[in-house]
Design an enzyme around this catalytic site. Structure first.
Site, PDB file in Angstrom:
ATOM      1  N   ASP A 130       0.814  -1.208   0.000  1.00 10.30           N
ATOM      2  CA  ASP A 130       0.000   0.000   0.000  1.00 10.30           C
ATOM      3  C   ASP A 130       0.850   1.262   0.000  1.00 10.30           C
ATOM      4  O   ASP A 130       1.385   1.672   1.030  1.00 10.30           O
ATOM      5  CB  ASP A 130      -0.917  -0.015   1.226  1.00 10.30           C
ATOM      6  CG  ASP A 130      -2.005   1.029   1.146  1.00 10.30           C
ATOM      7  OD1 ASP A 130      -1.972   1.854   0.213  1.00 10.30           O
ATOM      8  OD2 ASP A 130      -2.900   1.021   2.003  1.00 10.30           O
ATOM      9  N   ASP A 306      -1.746   5.360  -5.607  1.00 12.47           N
ATOM     10  CA  ASP A 306      -2.024   4.506  -4.456  1.00 12.47           C
ATOM     11  C   ASP A 306      -2.319   3.074  -4.889  1.00 12.47           C
ATOM     12  O   ASP A 306      -3.391   2.774  -5.414  1.00 12.47           O
ATOM     13  CB  ASP A 306      -3.218   5.087  -3.692  1.00 12.47           C
ATOM     14  CG  ASP A 306      -3.486   4.374  -2.378  1.00 12.47           C
ATOM     15  OD1 ASP A 306      -2.760   3.412  -2.073  1.00 12.47           O
ATOM     16  OD2 ASP A 306      -4.410   4.785  -1.668  1.00 12.47           O
TER      17      ASP A 306
END
Length: 509
Positions: A130, A306
């Site tokens: 992440d 992201d």
């Protein structure tokens, strides 16, 4: 005496009203944390964000249609079994490049994760990769939340080097949260092992029941991440990593993450770099968004890159401009747009003078039960004046995250020379939290299957800063109490109503 009795009745009545009004926000919070978020699908873990106002959140929950699965989901014949019985993981090809690891996924292009080893015994668990989060955490063995019971966990019995620091942490997402305590132990990935502090969750929200990963590995640009510890230990030459994400419908999971260098076999041509605009987030200037080469006039925006977000989100006015260029598109709420399932519109995002196309396999959802398709770009402003670009975009490029030079680079992904069917494994947590797996056969038949992941599943939660340095609290499943505006309003109304009734009674005496 009669007057005292009347006062007592009034007090009891108003107390019940206050309880009903003041209790409402808590009930809404619990419903938000434990129900599937139907406002938007996919996973968002993001640190620098603008929280939706109550009006925006309510509007999204009430009017926005649930985003559908990417067009690629379920089209390679892989059967995804009931997640309650176990999690299907589409395994990546073995990566042989130095300091690299394969990136597994859930078979629906929603979440991308890698197998890490924790503690002295090297316990293997899945962690989401992440770039939109700095907090690293794993589900703890003492956690009794539904999602923890369904996953593999980590605790003091799993490692001789497990060190509880006595600190707590909490991370809140748009549709849930996790909290627990901070420990120090070894965390290894891609042959790189360092001892770092990370969170062990005592409580997790039910949103995590829908995905295979057991925790999150934060890869943001902040200085306290696992990646920084690897660089400080001089295990890699450069503080950087390259990512290639797979598309499930392509039939071969060749996803890979490599640290300290780039794998030239994963991209072709030159890498175009853009300087990051933040010391704590992977955000770069975005030139524009184009449809069929026609500019949408979206300028002066930042894009947050992201890997922990499934879809793409942008300011509603920007997204409206974009869809205006797609014939047949429409919206009822300004957030979710329907588009023709057979649209030939070509979407691209531009950075530093270079445009990067997004395949319709990623941009257009699969048809719902009524044969309607939606676009996987949503009009919702998670970050003020910024776009949140997740896996819908990142599946189309080779991405470079360069901490040392403060930049993000994109290049054209290499097309696999041969299509090799990926295998899936089923992970089922046991009483001792040990992972078991079995391999099932995989077909390359492109016919969609009814057993593909439910289009209503998904996560949508952005990360807020973690909290550390306070005594460890006992695990609890109750949401934290807040002095909400609804509670204050309820209490104020109750007091005002009580005063009004007393005045009326006094006038009548």
């Amino acid at each position: 005496m009669r007057l005292v009795f009347t006062f007592c009745q009034l007090s009891l009545w108003i107390t019940s009203i206050s309880a009903l009004v003041v209790g409402a926000p808590g009930s809404q919070h619990e419903a938000r944390n434990h129900a599937v978020d139907t406002s938007s699908k996919g996973f968002v873990t993001f640190r620098l964000v603008k929280k939706a106002t109550p009006q925006q959140s309510n509007k999204l929950r009430k009017t926005a249609a649930p985003p559908q699965a990417p067009r690629s989901a379920g089209q390679d014949g892989i059967i995804i079994a009931d997640r309650i019985a176990g999690y299907k993981v589409v395994k990546a090809q073995e990566s042989t490049f130095r300091n690299s690891a394969g990136i597994d996924q859930d078979g629906a292009d929603y979440s991308y994760f890698a197998e890490v080893q924790l503690g002295s015994e090297g316990k293997r668990l899945f962690m989401l990769l992440d770039t939109g989060a700095s907090t690293t955490w794993i589900m703890g063995s003492t956690c009794t939340s539904k999602s923890c019971v369904m996953h593999n966990t980590f605790g003091p019995d799993d490692s001789k080097t497990y060190n509880d620091t006595g600190q707590t942490y909490a991370v809140e997402y748009g549709t849930g949260s996790v909290r627990g305590h901070v420990v120090e132990d070894s965390l290894a990935l891609a042959g790189l092992s360092v001892t770092v502090p990370f969170g062990v969750a005592n409580t997790t929200s039910d949103q995590f029941t829908q995905f295979p990963f057991d925790g999150i590995l934060g890869l943001a640009t902040s200085s306290d991440t696992w990646l920084t510890a690897v660089k400080d230990a001089k295990l890699i030459d450069s503080n950087m990593f390259g990512i290639s994400l797979s598309r499930n419908s392509d039939g071969t999971n060749d996803g890979e993450i490599v640290f300290g260098a780039l794998n030239p076999d994963k991209y072709t041509g030159d890498i175009t770099y853009s300087s990051v605009k933040s010391n704590s987030a992977w955000t770069i200037p975005m030139d524009d968004v184009t449809i069929n080469g026609q500019t949408a006039g979206i300028t002066g925006r930042s894009a947050y890159i992201d890997t922990g977000t499934s879809f793409v989100f942008g300011p509603p006015d920007d997204v409206k401009k974009m869809y205006k260029l797609i014939p047949g598109s429409s919206t009822k709420d300004g957030s979710t747009y329907t588009i023709p399932c057979d649209t030939d519109s070509k979407l691209a995002f531009a950075f530093s003078g270079q445009s990067w196309d997004v395949s319709s396999k990623d941009f257009v959802s699969s048809p719902n039960g009524n044969g309607i398709c939606t676009g996987n770009i949503y009009g919702f402003e998670y970050v003020p004046g910024g776009w949140l670009l997740g896996d819908v975009f990142l599946k189309n490029v080779y991405s470079v995250f360069d901490v040392d030079n403060g930049r993000i680079g994109f290049a054209t992904k290499t097309v696999p020379k041969t299509i090799e069917p990926s295998t899936t494994t089923t992970t089922v947590p046991t009483e001792t939290s040990a992972a078991t797996s079995s391999t099932v056969s995989v077909s390359t038949d492109p016919t969609p299957t009814d057993a593909s992941p439910d289009a209503s599943t998904g996560l949508n939660g952005h990360e807020t800063p973690s909290i550390t340095g306070v005594p460890v609290e006992q695990p609890t499943t109750e949401p934290p109490k807040t002095d909400s505006s609804g509670g204050r309003l309820g209490a104020g109304c109750s007091v005002a109503l009580f005063a009004s009734l007393l005045s009326t009674l006094a006038l009548g005496i």
